[in-house]
Scaffold this motif. Structure first.
Motif, PDB file in Angstrom:
ATOM      1  N   PRO A 186       6.691  25.076  -4.161  1.00  0.00           N
ATOM      2  CA  PRO A 186       6.308  24.957  -2.751  1.00  0.00           C
ATOM      3  C   PRO A 186       6.148  23.510  -2.306  1.00  0.00           C
ATOM      4  O   PRO A 186       5.632  22.671  -3.037  1.00  0.00           O
ATOM      5  CB  PRO A 186       4.970  25.700  -2.693  1.00  0.00           C
ATOM      6  CG  PRO A 186       4.416  25.612  -4.074  1.00  0.00           C
ATOM      7  CD  PRO A 186       5.612  25.642  -4.984  1.00  0.00           C
TER       8      PRO A 186
ATOM      9  N   LYS B  40       1.103  24.253   0.105  1.00  0.00           N
ATOM     10  CA  LYS B  40       0.302  25.273  -0.553  1.00  0.00           C
ATOM     11  C   LYS B  40      -1.101  25.278   0.037  1.00  0.00           C
ATOM     12  O   LYS B  40      -1.752  24.238   0.113  1.00  0.00           O
ATOM     13  CB  LYS B  40       0.234  25.010  -2.057  1.00  0.00           C
ATOM     14  CG  LYS B  40      -0.365  26.137  -2.868  1.00  0.00           C
ATOM     15  CD  LYS B  40      -0.230  25.853  -4.360  1.00  0.00           C
ATOM     16  CE  LYS B  40      -0.736  27.018  -5.204  1.00  0.00           C
ATOM     17  NZ  LYS B  40      -0.568  26.743  -6.656  1.00  0.00           N
TER      18      LYS B  40
ATOM     19  N   SER C 171       1.895  29.866   0.444  1.00  0.00           N
ATOM     20  CA  SER C 171       2.729  28.709   0.150  1.00  0.00           C
ATOM     21  C   SER C 171       4.059  28.802   0.871  1.00  0.00           C
ATOM     22  O   SER C 171       4.499  29.887   1.260  1.00  0.00           O
ATOM     23  CB  SER C 171       2.951  28.571  -1.359  1.00  0.00           C
ATOM     24  OG  SER C 171       3.637  29.691  -1.875  1.00  0.00           O
ATOM     25  N   VAL C 172       4.677  27.632   1.053  1.00  0.00           N
ATOM     26  CA  VAL C 172       6.010  27.532   1.654  1.00  0.00           C
ATOM     27  C   VAL C 172       6.901  26.786   0.670  1.00  0.00           C
ATOM     28  O   VAL C 172       6.748  25.581   0.470  1.00  0.00           O
ATOM     29  CB  VAL C 172       5.980  26.783   2.992  1.00  0.00           C
ATOM     30  CG1 VAL C 172       7.395  26.693   3.579  1.00  0.00           C
ATOM     31  CG2 VAL C 172       5.034  27.465   3.978  1.00  0.00           C
TER      32      VAL C 172
ATOM     33  N   THR D 122      12.972  27.176   2.596  1.00  0.00           N
ATOM     34  CA  THR D 122      12.786  28.579   2.965  1.00  0.00           C
ATOM     35  C   THR D 122      12.148  28.713   4.341  1.00  0.00           C
ATOM     36  O   THR D 122      11.519  27.784   4.859  1.00  0.00           O
ATOM     37  CB  THR D 122      11.893  29.325   1.958  1.00  0.00           C
ATOM     38  OG1 THR D 122      10.591  28.749   1.981  1.00  0.00           O
ATOM     39  CG2 THR D 122      12.447  29.232   0.553  1.00  0.00           C
TER      40      THR D 122
ATOM     41  N   VAL E 195       9.270  30.945   5.991  1.00  0.00           N
ATOM     42  CA  VAL E 195       8.138  31.835   5.709  1.00  0.00           C
ATOM     43  C   VAL E 195       7.531  32.235   7.035  1.00  0.00           C
ATOM     44  O   VAL E 195       7.342  31.396   7.928  1.00  0.00           O
ATOM     45  CB  VAL E 195       7.087  31.141   4.817  1.00  0.00           C
ATOM     46  CG1 VAL E 195       5.852  32.025   4.646  1.00  0.00           C
ATOM     47  CG2 VAL E 195       7.682  30.791   3.462  1.00  0.00           C
ATOM     48  N   THR E 196       7.225  33.512   7.204  1.00  0.00           N
ATOM     49  CA  THR E 196       6.615  33.986   8.443  1.00  0.00           C
ATOM     50  C   THR E 196       5.224  34.523   8.186  1.00  0.00           C
ATOM     51  O   THR E 196       4.933  35.071   7.119  1.00  0.00           O
ATOM     52  CB  THR E 196       7.488  35.060   9.118  1.00  0.00           C
ATOM     53  OG1 THR E 196       6.948  35.358  10.413  1.00  0.00           O
ATOM     54  CG2 THR E 196       7.556  36.339   8.296  1.00  0.00           C
TER      55      THR E 196
ATOM     56  N   LEU F 235       8.699  19.456   7.001  1.00  0.00           N
ATOM     57  CA  LEU F 235       8.230  20.827   7.182  1.00  0.00           C
ATOM     58  C   LEU F 235       8.034  21.060   8.667  1.00  0.00           C
ATOM     59  O   LEU F 235       7.451  20.218   9.362  1.00  0.00           O
ATOM     60  CB  LEU F 235       6.902  21.046   6.445  1.00  0.00           C
ATOM     61  CG  LEU F 235       6.175  22.370   6.693  1.00  0.00           C
ATOM     62  CD1 LEU F 235       6.964  23.544   6.127  1.00  0.00           C
ATOM     63  CD2 LEU F 235       4.775  22.339   6.076  1.00  0.00           C
TER      64      LEU F 235
ATOM     65  N   ASN G   2      17.456  25.898   9.339  1.00  0.00           N
ATOM     66  CA  ASN G   2      17.033  26.070   7.950  1.00  0.00           C
ATOM     67  C   ASN G   2      18.232  26.051   7.006  1.00  0.00           C
ATOM     68  O   ASN G   2      18.203  25.401   5.959  1.00  0.00           O
ATOM     69  CB  ASN G   2      16.254  27.375   7.804  1.00  0.00           C
ATOM     70  CG  ASN G   2      16.016  27.754   6.360  1.00  0.00           C
ATOM     71  OD1 ASN G   2      16.667  28.661   5.835  1.00  0.00           O
ATOM     72  ND2 ASN G   2      15.098  27.079   5.687  1.00  0.00           N
TER      73      ASN G   2
ATOM     74  N   PRO H 234      12.322  23.474   5.325  1.00  0.00           N
ATOM     75  CA  PRO H 234      11.369  24.577   5.230  1.00  0.00           C
ATOM     76  C   PRO H 234      10.653  24.787   6.563  1.00  0.00           C
ATOM     77  O   PRO H 234      10.281  23.818   7.233  1.00  0.00           O
ATOM     78  CB  PRO H 234      10.395  24.127   4.127  1.00  0.00           C
ATOM     79  CG  PRO H 234      10.552  22.654   4.032  1.00  0.00           C
ATOM     80  CD  PRO H 234      11.942  22.328   4.474  1.00  0.00           C
TER      81      PRO H 234
ATOM     82  N   LEU I 170       7.650  27.229   8.602  1.00  0.00           N
ATOM     83  CA  LEU I 170       6.584  28.224   8.624  1.00  0.00           C
ATOM     84  C   LEU I 170       6.432  28.680  10.063  1.00  0.00           C
ATOM     85  O   LEU I 170       6.076  27.886  10.936  1.00  0.00           O
ATOM     86  CB  LEU I 170       5.276  27.631   8.104  1.00  0.00           C
ATOM     87  CG  LEU I 170       4.052  28.564   8.106  1.00  0.00           C
ATOM     88  CD1 LEU I 170       4.284  29.795   7.248  1.00  0.00           C
ATOM     89  CD2 LEU I 170       2.808  27.813   7.647  1.00  0.00           C
TER      90      LEU I 170
ATOM     91  N   ALA J  65      13.282  35.454   8.280  1.00  0.00           N
ATOM     92  CA  ALA J  65      12.564  34.747   7.218  1.00  0.00           C
ATOM     93  C   ALA J  65      12.910  35.295   5.833  1.00  0.00           C
ATOM     94  O   ALA J  65      13.505  36.361   5.687  1.00  0.00           O
ATOM     95  CB  ALA J  65      11.059  34.842   7.466  1.00  0.00           C
TER      96      ALA J  65
END
Length: 257
Positions: free
Chosen positions: A4, A7, A27-28, A32, A34-35, A159, A185, A191, A193, A206
């Motif tokens: 990640p 975190k 964590s991301v 990626t 992440v949702t 990020l 992405n 990454p 979020l 996601a």
């Protein structure tokens, strides 16, 4: 998943005496999407505000690139590479679209890199390119949402935090926004979020998801597995998952290597 870049460990954040998030860990990973899903009041926005330094957590740690950042102020957090696009499309209404984008590069001094990134943003956002001389306050809601994402990209972030990017937009514009998120992405390996109430769209775009209720993580898994869970289908999707923007899912799977 890979290691990640971000975190959160046992984070607890409050608004005065009211505890908004309670012992959250998430964590991301690099590259990626992440949702974070949940109803109003679940604590989704508080998670992003805690990461970006707007709120100092009472407990726990925010680790970015291996370093604790929970004591940093928002400007310092932005300068280390975290770009936060808040809910509500906060443009500078009297500045042009181009000037808004350049505000995203306020902490940078690499003129050639800034010029290159401006062209990159215009490539992602041709509608903003067409309107670059128009004042942001006269742009539509969808155009403003594109603009604030582009402004965040101008900081060259490591990020990207997105708070309710679909809020108040038509289904067509929601689809365009999430296709943009998936493309950024996939091509930039950036990454992301994203906090989102539109669960069906977010889960299609996601890779991994967390579900919050009353300030706690009650469920987490890959988005494919979350869409198969009966509770998620009943309370967040309201329809068979395959009916919600399947094309976004296919593009996301293709671009995430």
């Amino acid at each position: 998943m890979s290691e990640p870049i971000l975190k959160l460990t046992n984070i607890e954040s409050s608004y005065g005496p009211i505890t908004a998030i309670r012992g959250i860990s998430m964590s991301v990973p690099e590259a990626t999407i992440v949702t974070v899903l949940g109803a109003n009041g679940a604590g989704k926005t508080t998670v992003l505000k805690t990461i970006s330094g707007i709120i100092d957590p009472r407990k726990g740690a925010v680790i970015f690139e291996g370093k604790a950042i929970q004591s940093m102020d928002p400007d310092a957090v932005a300068r280390i590479g975290i770009a936060h696009v808040p809910e509500g499309r906060e443009v500078f209404p009297l500045l042009t679209a181009r000037e808004n984008l350049m505000m995203g590069a306020y902490a940078r001094s690499d003129r050639k890199g800034i010029a290159d990134d401006l062209e990159m943003v215009f490539n992602y956002l041709p509608a903003v390119k067409r309107l670059e001389k128009r004042t942001a306050g006269t742009m539509s809601g969808g155009e403003q949402q594109m603009l604030v994402i582009g402004r965040a990209l101008m900081s060259r972030p490591k990020l990207l935090l997105l708070d309710e990017p679909s809020l108040g937009l038509s289904p067509r514009l929601v689809k365009e926004i999430f296709e943009l998120i998936v493309r950024i992405n996939g091509e930039q390996k950036l990454p992301i979020l994203v906090v989102e109430q539109n669960a069906g769209t977010a889960l299609k775009a996601a890779h991994y998801g967390y579900v919050l209720e009353l300030g706690r993580v009650v469920m987490e898994d890959s988005c494919e597995r979350l869409m198969e869970k009966e509770d998620v289908r009943e309370f967040y999707l309201g329809a068979a998952p395959e009916n919600v923007h399947a094309d976004i899912r296919l593009k996301r799977r293709k671009t995430w290597q």
